[in-house]
Motif scaffolding. Structure first.
Motif, mmCIF file in Angstrom:
data_model
loop_
_atom_site.group_PDB
_atom_site.id
_atom_site.type_symbol
_atom_site.label_atom_id
_atom_site.label_comp_id
_atom_site.label_asym_id
_atom_site.label_seq_id
_atom_site.Cartn_x
_atom_site.Cartn_y
_atom_site.Cartn_z
ATOM 1 N N HIS A 329 0.853 -1.203 0.000
ATOM 2 C CA HIS A 329 0.000 0.000 0.000
ATOM 3 C C HIS A 329 0.889 1.255 0.000
ATOM 4 O O HIS A 329 0.618 2.227 -0.709
ATOM 5 C CB HIS A 329 -0.944 -0.014 1.206
ATOM 6 N N HIS A 360 4.779 6.417 5.115
ATOM 7 C CA HIS A 360 3.745 7.118 5.889
ATOM 8 C C HIS A 360 3.027 6.241 6.926
ATOM 9 O O HIS A 360 2.618 6.715 7.970
ATOM 10 C CB HIS A 360 2.728 7.793 4.959
ATOM 11 N N ASP A 361 2.887 4.948 6.654
ATOM 12 C CA ASP A 361 2.117 4.094 7.569
ATOM 13 C C ASP A 361 2.993 3.234 8.475
ATOM 14 O O ASP A 361 2.523 2.223 8.990
ATOM 15 C CB ASP A 361 1.171 3.189 6.765
ATOM 16 N N HIS A 426 -0.579 12.617 7.932
ATOM 17 C CA HIS A 426 -1.070 12.135 6.635
ATOM 18 C C HIS A 426 -2.584 11.897 6.621
ATOM 19 O O HIS A 426 -3.171 11.737 5.562
ATOM 20 C CB HIS A 426 -0.279 10.912 6.141
ATOM 21 N N ASN A 447 -2.581 8.923 -0.385
ATOM 22 C CA ASN A 447 -3.142 7.911 0.515
ATOM 23 C C ASN A 447 -4.660 7.822 0.367
ATOM 24 O O ASN A 447 -5.248 6.746 0.387
ATOM 25 C CB ASN A 447 -2.752 8.246 1.958
HETATM 26 FE FE LIG Z 1 -1.961 4.715 4.288
#
Ligand SMILES: [Fe+2]
Ligand SMILES: [Fe+2]
Length: 495
Positions: A329, A360-361, A426, A447
């Motif tokens: 992802h 980001h995650d 984010h 995202n």
């Molecule tokens: Fe994400």
């Protein structure tokens, strides 16, 4: 709907002067909710409380959906010729109403439009703060009001959402869950439980929420949160060879051969660099076959980003569980972020948003590793209740969100500020400092597009102010942009 036409300046000056800003509707469809969210965003920004936006939107959504359900309930009883005040008929009617209508509220929309039943949202500035009244013109039954008050009282005793798990999971009427959610959000945000009042006068029901000028947040501290913080503190620093490689990437005297030889010493790193170089959409005609080719194709700046991401992932995968899905992802988000930056002519940040997308995650890895069951339960609720972001649910359940865990990891690794901010915000781009606005916005948009593809979000969820900055003023335009960038995705990286 007249509110779209209402200029934001008009709304603000009306609010500032103490005049009420009013919106009335018969059914809270996505357009209504979107317009309301944008009014809330403007008013909260004015009050310097923009970070409350997701909390307020979630609370108001619960209140408004309940008001719509109450109106729908009246129509249902009328149509079926049942007396809502008769206890026997009430019980029978409610059982049917829950089965046939709740969850399928759309089916009664037509009838609501023809009725005189309305929902009115009224926002007004007062000396104490902003007051939001949601009124629907059906009275609530005294026993229903009592039950809600009892549930609110009970909900106050929970410290976090996970504590309420058993209790609300068993409740036959899904409403229990909403009350717990609202109560915990009020507590956690500092708005306070006492700022929320529900009343009925025999002809209408009113929910009043005061956003006080001064907030008193009660931080949620759970065992899981403590455990997560301990885990983050124990994460190793970046290995020496990566730091040396990064130095070489920045050194104008270093050669590509020197850099690629250094990468190839580490087989895991080599494979990650190859994988990312091939999957990230850099390649136009053919696949890269070796590290040398990879560097030539993607350039040193992108290599630097890939090295950082690959190393971060290696460290996290080794220490926590491996979540391949999260990384793929992130790869897609990174690819979209690059394309968006190019599309918006933000050449200077093309590489930095690529890296932000890749990482980001990262907080999710720690979160999922610490408590998979709870995290899954949270995302189930977020999806079912159409909450805009998992962030606030994570905050009221665990006391910390994956974005904040990501920020802690970023600080632990001494990441540059733009990257730390992109990870932290984010899901809440309006909260970020002006300096990093484009980086954060692009990571957010990329995202969100991924979220739309996985049916997690809808185009209506996108923050209007972010879109405006890039000249996107309609859902059609947004859809077109999405189409454009997803068309350029190579089939192999479509995961
Ligand atoms: Fe994400
Ligand atoms: Fe996220």
């Amino acid at each position: 709907m007249a509110i779209d036409a209402m200029k934001s300046m008009e709304i603000l000056s009306k609010f500032e002067s103490g005049e009420p800003v009013t919106v009335a509707f018969y059914y809270p469809d996505q357009n209504v909710m979107k317009s309301l969210n944008s009014i809330f965003a403007k008013i909260l920004a004015k009050m310097d409380f923009i970070y409350l936006l997701d909390t307020l939107v979630t609370i108001q959504r619960e209140i408004i959906i309940n008001a719509a359900k109450a109106n729908a309930k009246r129509i249902f009883f009328q149509e079926e010729g049942m007396d809502i005040t008769d206890p026997m008929q009430y019980a029978q009617g409610m059982a049917r109403f829950r089965n046939e209508i709740v969850g399928e509220l759309e089916t009664i929309r037509e009838k609501l439009s023809k009725s005189s039943l309305r929902i009115r949202v009224r926002i007004q500035k007062t000396p104490k703060g902003a007051v939001i009244n949601v009124t629907n013109n059906t009275p609530i039954l005294p026993e229903e009001l009592d039950r809600i008050k009892l549930r609110m009282e009970k909900a106050r005793s929970f410290n976090d959402f996970s504590e309420a798990y058993e209790e609300v999971y068993d409740s036959t009427e899904g409403a229990g869950l909403g009350i717990v959610l609202v109560t915990l959000l009020l507590k956690n945000s500092g708005i306070g439980v006492e700022s929320y009042k529900i009343s009925s006068n025999g002809t209408a029901t009113n929910c009043e929420l005061l956003i006080p000028n001064e907030l008193r947040p009660q931080e949620i501290t759970t065992n899981i949160k403590q455990e997560i913080i301990r885990q983050v503190e124990g994460i190793p620093t970046f290995p020496k060879n990566i730091i040396e490689l990064q130095r070489l990437c920045h050194d104008p005297d270093s050669s590509i051969a020197e850099i690629s030889n250094k990468i190839m010493v580490d087989p895991a790193l080599t494979s990650e660099v190859m994988k990312l170089s091939n999957s990230a959409g850099f390649i136009t005609s053919k696949r890269v076959e070796n590290v040398n080719e990879a560097i030539m194709t993607i350039g040193l700046k992108n290599l630097n980003a890939i090295l950082m991401a690959a190393s971060a992932r290696q460290i996290l995968d080794k220490r926590f569980s491996k979540f391949e899905q999260i990384w793929s992802h992130c790869n897609k988000t990174a690819y979209y972020a690059r394309l968006l930056a190019m599309k918006f002519r933000l050449q200077k940040i093309v590489e930095s948003v690529y890296l932000a997308g890749l990482l980001h995650d990262l907080g999710k890895i720690v979160l999922l590793s610490t408590n998979l069951e709870l995290t899954n339960w949270i995302s189930e609720i977020v999806n079912n209740r159409k909450i805009r972001t998992s962030t606030i649910m994570e905050e009221v359940s665990i006391g910390i969100s994956h974005s904040s865990i990501g920020e802690l990891i970023a600080q632990h690794w001494l990441f540059p500020d733009y990257l730390t901010q992109s990870i932290r915000q984010h899901h809440s781009p309006l909260n970020c400092p002006e300096e990093f606005r484009d980086q954060v916005n692009i990571t957010y948009l990329a995202n969100m597009f991924c979220g739309v593809e996985s049916k997690k979000y809808d185009y209506f969820y996108f923050e209007g102010e972010v879109l405006e900055r890039y000249g996107i003023t309609s859902v059609e335009q947004l859809q077109k942009l999405h189409q454009e960038i997803s068309n350029r995705l190579e089939p192999e990286s479509q995961t």
